[in-house]
Design a protein around this motif. Structure first.
Motif: not given
Length: 448
Positions: A224, A227-228, A395, A398, A400-401
């Motif tokens: 995480h 990701e941030d 990816s 995640s 998000i990614v």
């Protein structure tokens, strides 16, 4: 004690707004910081024209370079404490690599010139090649310091920067999708521009980094934080690096230097207006010593002089750059590309030379590319380490990614003089031309 292993009796610290302290422990690092080539980086802004948009962005390439060194130092400490090699070839960290990693981190940007990317475009220089030259040329103070470590040490450090160094852990520490360079400039640029977008949890990312045989990975429980970081980078490019006003000032600078080059080639620059420190570049015959004399102040001094030159284009562009009078811009799509010749005709009808007063500028960046071995220039991927030691590309784990992987961000913009948006039409000779131009602009976008 030999120079390679010479530790300062008491470590030096540099106070830093991003890392609190930069810790200097090796004599080599202190000596490199004190070279004239490294001190020159104090006189070159990290973000070039961005300070016209974000007035706090006055920080230098010097502060960024020592920041990258500090992050690399912390990575080495973490690797040596938690992942020290037990036997050759085990994929863990060999601390004999520390000094080459720290020197490469410190010196990775030493070849940058003033307004680097614009300068390179006009004068065909290459800051990465010049970085290698600063490290390996026997006339530089940097080379003299590196030679004291060992005769082949300058080439070793240079090979990290050219990605040819045999240990991928060292190369990826300095240059990869998530490296000391990127992590420092995102945090430093966010701090100095006053934006929040670039902030991420550096402490956590450093904690979850781990070496493996092919490079550097990140443990699953730190995904995480990674990701941030990816999202911070995504936002910084959109909100700061691609800001239309910064890009506009860059276009003015590019055209200003191009005009000076054209006038010189035409023999139209009188002796008192010839920029002597730029002469080797105007003649395309420069030495490393010529290059290292340049900084932001040198160019600014010439721009101040050019304001009073009798060439109206050179004078006006110098004034626009120094006094922050940016061009305006609109976004362009594939459908409206065909309108650009007409827009340029309207600008020319008012009296502007469209070679110097219009521009098309693309700003695109891939915030995260999944590794494609078939790509022309494959980028290192971000590997997430599983509890059993296996690695999975970020990816695929995640959402998000994955959502922004391979997505081009940015836009294409058409730049033009702000005067084309004049609304005062009473008695204006060009009122109808201005109106025709403005009729094709809606909400900052070119429209049919």
């Amino acid at each position: 004690m030999d120079y390679r292993n010479q530790i300062l009796p008491r470590e030096k610290v540099l106070r830093d707004p991003v890392h609190n302290y930069i810790h200097v422990q090796h004599q080599v690092i202190l000596d490199l910081i004190n070279t004239k080539e490294f001190q020159r980086l104090r006189r070159i802004k990290q973000l070039g024209t961005a300070s016209f948009t974000f007035h706090g962005a006055e920080h230098s390439r010097f502060s960024h370079s020592v920041g990258v060194y500090e992050i690399a130092r912390q990575i080495c400490d973490n690797f040596q404490r938690n992942f020290p090699t037990q036997k050759p070839g085990d994929g863990l960290w060999d601390d004999h690599e520390r000094l080459v990693a720290l020197c490469a981190a410190l010196l990775h940007d030493i070849g940058h010139g003033p307004y680097s990317h614009t300068f390179e475009h006009i004068f065909k220089t290459n800051h990465e090649q010049i970085t290698v030259a600063v490290l390996t040329d026997p006339t530089t103070e940097v080379n003299a310091v590196l030679q004291r470590v060992s005769p082949d040490f300058p080439e070793q450090v240079a090979s990290v920067i050219t990605h040819d160094y045999p240990n991928p852990q060292v190369v990826q520490m300095i240059s990869s999708q998530i490296d000391a360079d990127r992590m420092d400039y995102l945090l430093r640029d966010a701090y100095n521009t006053g934006t929040e977008y670039g902030k991420f949890d550096l402490t956590r990312i450093l904690r979850v980094m781990r070496p493996y045989k092919e490079g550097i990975a990140f443990s699953m429980d730190g995904m995480h934080a990674v990701e941030d970081y990816i999202l911070s980078r995504f936002q910084m490019y959109l909100q700061v690096y691609f800001h239309p006003v910064s890009r506009s000032m860059e276009m003015i600078l590019q055209h200003l230097l191009q005009r000076a080059k054209t006038l010189y080639e035409e023999g139209a620059l009188p002796a008192e207006n010839v920029p002597h420190l730029l002469l080797p570049f105007l003649e395309n015959d420069f030495t490393l010593a010529d290059y290292l004399k340049l900084d932001d102040g040198v160019l600014t001094t010439y721009f101040i002089q050019w304001q009073d030159f009798d060439d109206p284009i050179l004078s006006d562009l110098a004034s626009r750059f120094l006094n922050r009078r940016p061009l305006k811009s609109v976004s362009v799509t594939e459908k409206t590309q065909s309108m650009l010749p007409k827009m340029r005709q309207l600008i020319a009808a008012v009296g502007y030379d469209t070679t110097y007063y219009t521009a098309i500028n693309n700003s695109y960046d891939l915030p995260y590319d999944a590794y494609d071995p078939h790509a022309a220039n494959p980028k290192t991927q971000i590997e997430i380490s599983q509890p059993d030691g296996s690695l999975i590309e970020l990816s695929t784990l995640s959402d998000i990614v994955a959502a922004i992987s391979g997505k081009m961000t940015g836009d294409e913009r058409f730049f033009f003089p702000k005067e084309m948006l004049t609304r005062e039409n009473t008695g204006n000779l060009f009122a109808s031309t201005y109106q025709a131009f403005q009729s094709h602009i809606l909400n900052g976008t070119l429209v049919p």
